[in-house]
Design an enzyme around this catalytic site. Structure first.
Site, PDB file in Angstrom:
ATOM      1  N   SER A 159       0.376  -1.171   0.226  1.00 53.15           N
ATOM      2  CA  SER A 159      -0.380  -0.132  -0.280  1.00 53.15           C
ATOM      3  C   SER A 159       0.718   0.853  -0.037  1.00 53.15           C
ATOM      4  O   SER A 159       0.501   2.366  -0.314  1.00 53.15           O
ATOM      5  CB  SER A 159      -0.962  -0.245   1.084  1.00 53.15           C
ATOM      6  N   ASP A 191      -6.489   7.146   8.579  1.00 53.04           N
ATOM      7  CA  ASP A 191      -6.335   6.086  10.120  1.00 53.04           C
ATOM      8  C   ASP A 191      -5.201   5.899  10.073  1.00 53.04           C
ATOM      9  O   ASP A 191      -5.072   5.122  11.292  1.00 53.04           O
ATOM     10  CB  ASP A 191      -6.311   4.902   8.551  1.00 53.04           C
ATOM     11  N   HIS A 219      -1.206   4.419   7.586  1.00 48.82           N
ATOM     12  CA  HIS A 219      -0.550   5.277   6.426  1.00 48.82           C
ATOM     13  C   HIS A 219      -0.494   6.634   6.284  1.00 48.82           C
ATOM     14  O   HIS A 219      -0.609   7.278   7.204  1.00 48.82           O
ATOM     15  CB  HIS A 219      -1.640   4.743   5.462  1.00 48.82           C
TER      16      HIS A 219
END
Length: 364
Positions: free
Chosen positions: A79, A244, A247
């Site tokens: 990610s 969040d 990240h």
């Protein structure tokens, strides 16, 4: 056991088919990984998919039809490589690196990002296949960011390194240069508290050092993400982390891209600095394991192979990064085709509080 010795054991196990090796006590590792998984569930979910940033950057330097044509840049990994957590294509690390490379090389850059959120090192072979098993020419250079999910999902470190080196070898045999952003520091996740945060940091850095030993032997280069995503992120969590709290934010991704860009340019021979060691910047020629261990604890440190068993430890000077156009966003393609990125200009190394897009710490 020292980090360098542990990294050598992991890398040797990966090379010769060994099983998983204990990094710290099994109970401590199990506890910290449970804490990390809990943190991932509690800090927030529901992030939108990463924006697609594939496309041509630096179009003012020429189009695909002009000789020598665009440089081909590929992004692989998890990610972090995909850019999860930002909403605009230009904020992803791939777009930032493509735009920066185009400005330094004064050539257009064609970006293709095959990274997948949640990927572990066992997905790298599939990603490499997407780039190589097609009629398109192979990338000139690939950037791989991988490792965090291997740690949190308990992949044995020897297996993690073996899978990474296999993908790197495949890319290198296809004529592609490779830069690996090593495992980030998991000790920065806020719901993980001491002493477990120390354990998470130790495990992350040991894997990062082992990754370096494995890929440098194949002629690739590494850039340390650990310390960069450690104290600096911990000191500025609201700026560096996304919604969040796990990240990176646009600021965080820009900080990571700042660290990778000089090595990305140097591996293609377009970085305007000498490869001679600068002892005033703590650069050195060290045994590979020692260089890997030192790099794992210092942000943005490059390790590249010298004559075996030595490696170069470098701290390349950073430069202002041009703003990337929004490739792939609805309604943005025509605007992106006309966008002109500012050329990179020499500058100082950034302070620990350098902002997104500022490679020399002077602001805009």
């Amino acid at each position: 056991m020292s980090r360098a010795r542990t990294a050598r054991r992991i890398a040797a196990g990966a090379a010769y088919g060994g099983g998983g090796l204990g990094l710290v006590g099994a109970a401590a590792v199990g506890l910290v990984l449970a804490e990390v998984q809990f943190a991932k569930r509690t800090v927030g979910t529901g992030l939108p998919d990463p924006p697609r940033a594939d496309g041509l950057y630096g179009s003012e330097f020429g189009g695909p039809e002009l000789s020598p044509g665009p440089l081909r840049l590929a992004m692989l990994g998890d990610s972090t490589a995909a850019g999860l957590g930002v909403r605009r294509a230009r904020q992803t690390p791939g777009a930032l690196l493509a735009s920066g490379l185009a400005a330094v090389a004064e050539r257009p850059v064609e970006l293709r990002n095959v990274a997948l959120s949640g990927a572990m090192s066992d997905d790298l072979d599939r990603q490499a296949g997407l780039l190589l098993d097609s009629d398109a020419p192979p990338p000139d250079v690939a950037v791989i960011m991988i490792g965090a999910n291997d740690v949190t999902r308990r992949m044995p470190p020897t297996q993690s390194v073996r899978l990474l080196t296999s993908a790197v070898r495949r890319l290198r045999l296809a004529g592609c240069e490779v830069v690996v952003g090593t495992c980030p520091d998991l000790g920065t996740i806020e719901p993980v508290y001491q002493p477990l945060r120390w354990v998470a940091r130790r495990v992350s850095r040991q894997l990062a050092a082992a990754q370096t030993i494995g890929v440098v032997a194949l002629g690739a280069r590494t850039v340390s993400m650990g310390d960069l995503l450690g104290p600096e992120f911990a000191a500025n969590p609201r700026e560096m982390f996304g919604p969040d709290s796990y990240h990176p934010s646009a600021e965080g991704y820009a900080t990571a891209a700042m660290a990778v860009l000089p090595t990305l340019c140097a591996t293609l021979g377009v970085w305007p600095e000498s490869d001679r060691l600068d002892h005033t910047r703590d650069e050195d020629l060290l045994p590979v394991a020692e260089a890997a261990s030192a790099a794992a604890g210092q942000a943005g440190t490059e390790v590249t192979a010298a004559r075996a068993p030595w490696a170069l430890l470098k701290h390349r000077r950073r430069r202002r990064m041009p703003t990337a156009p929004d490739i792939g966003q609805p309604g943005d393609r025509e605007e992106a085709a006309k966008a002109v990125e500012a050329k990179a200009k020499p500058g100082k190394r950034p302070s620990s509080h350098a902002k997104a897009g500022d490679l020399d710490g002077t602001g805009r």
